[in-house]
Design a protein around this motif. Structure first.
Motif, PDB file in Angstrom:
ATOM      1  N   VAL A 182      19.549 -43.840   4.235  1.00 51.12           N
ATOM      2  CA  VAL A 182      19.048 -42.780   3.611  1.00 51.12           C
ATOM      3  C   VAL A 182      18.582 -41.614   4.689  1.00 51.12           C
ATOM      4  O   VAL A 182      18.464 -40.501   4.535  1.00 51.12           O
ATOM      5  CB  VAL A 182      18.348 -42.979   2.204  1.00 51.12           C
ATOM      6  N   GLY A 183      17.556 -42.414   5.310  1.00 49.90           N
ATOM      7  CA  GLY A 183      16.908 -41.764   6.383  1.00 49.90           C
ATOM      8  C   GLY A 183      17.675 -41.314   7.520  1.00 49.90           C
ATOM      9  O   GLY A 183      18.626 -41.816   7.935  1.00 49.90           O
ATOM     10  N   ARG A 200       9.207 -44.594   7.342  1.00 48.82           N
ATOM     11  CA  ARG A 200       9.182 -44.785   8.734  1.00 48.82           C
ATOM     12  C   ARG A 200       7.929 -44.898   9.266  1.00 48.82           C
ATOM     13  O   ARG A 200       6.945 -44.438   8.861  1.00 48.82           O
ATOM     14  CB  ARG A 200       9.942 -43.502   9.280  1.00 48.82           C
ATOM     15  N   HIS A 216      11.750 -54.127   8.929  1.00 51.30           N
ATOM     16  CA  HIS A 216      12.432 -52.980   8.241  1.00 51.30           C
ATOM     17  C   HIS A 216      13.622 -53.436   7.375  1.00 51.30           C
ATOM     18  O   HIS A 216      14.908 -53.346   7.659  1.00 51.30           O
ATOM     19  CB  HIS A 216      12.995 -51.976   9.272  1.00 51.30           C
ATOM     20  N   SER A 271      16.302 -51.979   2.469  1.00 53.60           N
ATOM     21  CA  SER A 271      17.577 -51.848   1.725  1.00 53.60           C
ATOM     22  C   SER A 271      18.353 -53.321   1.896  1.00 53.60           C
ATOM     23  O   SER A 271      19.551 -53.279   1.508  1.00 53.60           O
ATOM     24  CB  SER A 271      18.439 -50.689   2.047  1.00 53.60           C
TER      25      SER A 271
HETATM   26  C1  DGY Z   1      17.271 -46.286   5.118  1.00 54.10           C
HETATM   27  O1  DGY Z   1      18.168 -46.260   4.444  1.00 54.10           O
HETATM   28  O2  DGY Z   1      16.336 -45.060   5.570  1.00 54.10           O
HETATM   29  C2  DGY Z   1      16.099 -47.576   5.088  1.00 54.10           C
HETATM   30  O3  DGY Z   1      14.977 -47.227   5.680  1.00 54.10           O
HETATM   31  C3  DGY Z   1      17.165 -48.511   5.548  1.00 54.10           C
HETATM   32  O4  DGY Z   1      16.757 -49.726   5.108  1.00 54.10           O
END
Ligand code: DGY
Length: 328
Positions: A78-79, A239, A287, A290
């Motif tokens: 998503v980031g 992050r 990390h 997700s």
């Molecule tokens: C994202 O999707 O930005 C997460 O950090 C991945 O786990």
């Protein structure tokens, strides 16, 4: 006519990328866990119409300059702080991400990390494994309660809201700070909007979910940690760059806060000898916000769909720089 080339920067399950193969030539990096070197990525991008990237790939102006056919970058996250979106927009390259499909899984991990840190779950499991459990004692591995405490969520987007929903089962009081008010969270979950400083002063658990941008870089600095309660626990699933790690370490060592749960670091992968990783009051994860099989499958599928939409001249489901799609 030649098929468009799609370069995928990590080895992904063949079954999930099959739909791409029907209309494109697909070139996939051979490793599941080793990044493609930047020089090879640029070389691949030279011929590519689309890239399917991961959050550790650096997608910058230099790469775009050398990728004259590039139309879309679908990031498996998503980031998108690994991508120079402004440079992409200038060149009318569409940037896609994977929102929504990962909100539940990431919120679960955030709450799990909060529980692990507050209740010392990792230490407790290691204690038993190491055969240290000799007797029962009243304060053996005693942590801190979660129920009926105050959580302060910084970044009340979809993941924040989903996390807030989890906390209602623990009778927690919910504070939040966000660029804009989240009326849904206020009305449905009874979350209370706070200024950043006020949230830091009042929360027992401060959870960072805000994306990394120029404005949020080192948002959690010396001043922020000093403002928190001495009993506060800081959780980061966003992050690493949002946190000044030296300031966090100083705050932990000075007893300005009680602990931290970190799923993300400024430099990833973080080294095991990093003082935060080794700190007795820190729980760290690699990390995995997700990282469930179901959600990673959904994320990969969404990336593939995003690329297919661009190849079919359709609007993709998840676009970061929608302005590129507006026809003049
Ligand atoms: C994202 O999707 O930005 C997460 O950090 C991945 O786990």
């Amino acid at each position: 006519m030649d098929k468009p080339l799609i370069f995928i920067t990590r080895k992904l399950p063949e079954k999930l990328i099959e739909p791409l193969k029907e209309i494109a030539e697909v070139d996939m990096w051979h490793s599941e866990d080793k990044s493609v070197p930047y020089s090879i990525l640029v070389e691949k991008a030279e011929r590519a119409t689309g890239l399917l990237t991961v959050l550790s790939d650096q997608i910058d102006e230099n790469l775009f300059q050398q990728a004259p056919h590039l139309k879309v970058v679908a990031n498996l996250a998503v980031g998108f702080d690994n991508i120079d979106v402004e440079a992409a927009t200038k060149r009318k390259i569409v940037i896609c991400n994977t929102p929504d499909v990962l909100s539940d899984t990431t919120a679960d991990l955030a709450f799990g990390l909060l529980m692990a840190t507050a209740r010392r779950l990792i230490e407790a499991a290691q204690y038993v494994k190491a055969n240290q459990w000799n007797s029962w004692s009243p304060y053996l591995l005693a942590g801190r309660d979660i129920h009926h405490k105050t959580i302060g969520i910084v970044g009340m987007g979809k993941i924040g809201e989903t996390l807030a929903k989890r906390t209602t089962g623990f009778d927690m009081n919910i504070l939040y700070h966000n660029r804009s008010r989240n009326i849904q969270a206020e009305e449905v979950l009874h979350a209370t909007y706070c200024e950043f400083e006020e949230l830091l002063r009042k929360a027992d658990f401060v959870v960072c979910l805000t994306p990394l941008t120029d404005e949020t870089k080192h948002l959690f600095n010396e001043r922020a940690f000093q403002a928190m309660k001495e009993t506060a626990i800081f959780i980061n699933v966003s992050r690493g760059g949002v946190v000044d790690e030296e300031a966090l370490l100083k705050a932990l060592n000075a007893g300005e806060i009680a602990g931290a749960g970190l799923d993300v670091f400024a430099e990833e992968p973080v080294n095991a000898d990093h003082p935060l990783v080794q700190h007795p009051h820190v729980v760290s994860f690699p990390h995995i916000g997700s990282a469930s099989i179901e959600t990673r499958t959904k994320m990969i599928t969404l990336c593939v769909e995003n690329i297919l939409d661009i190849l079919h001249n359709k609007e993709p489901k998840a676009v970061v720089n929608g302005e590129v799609l507006i026809k003049e």
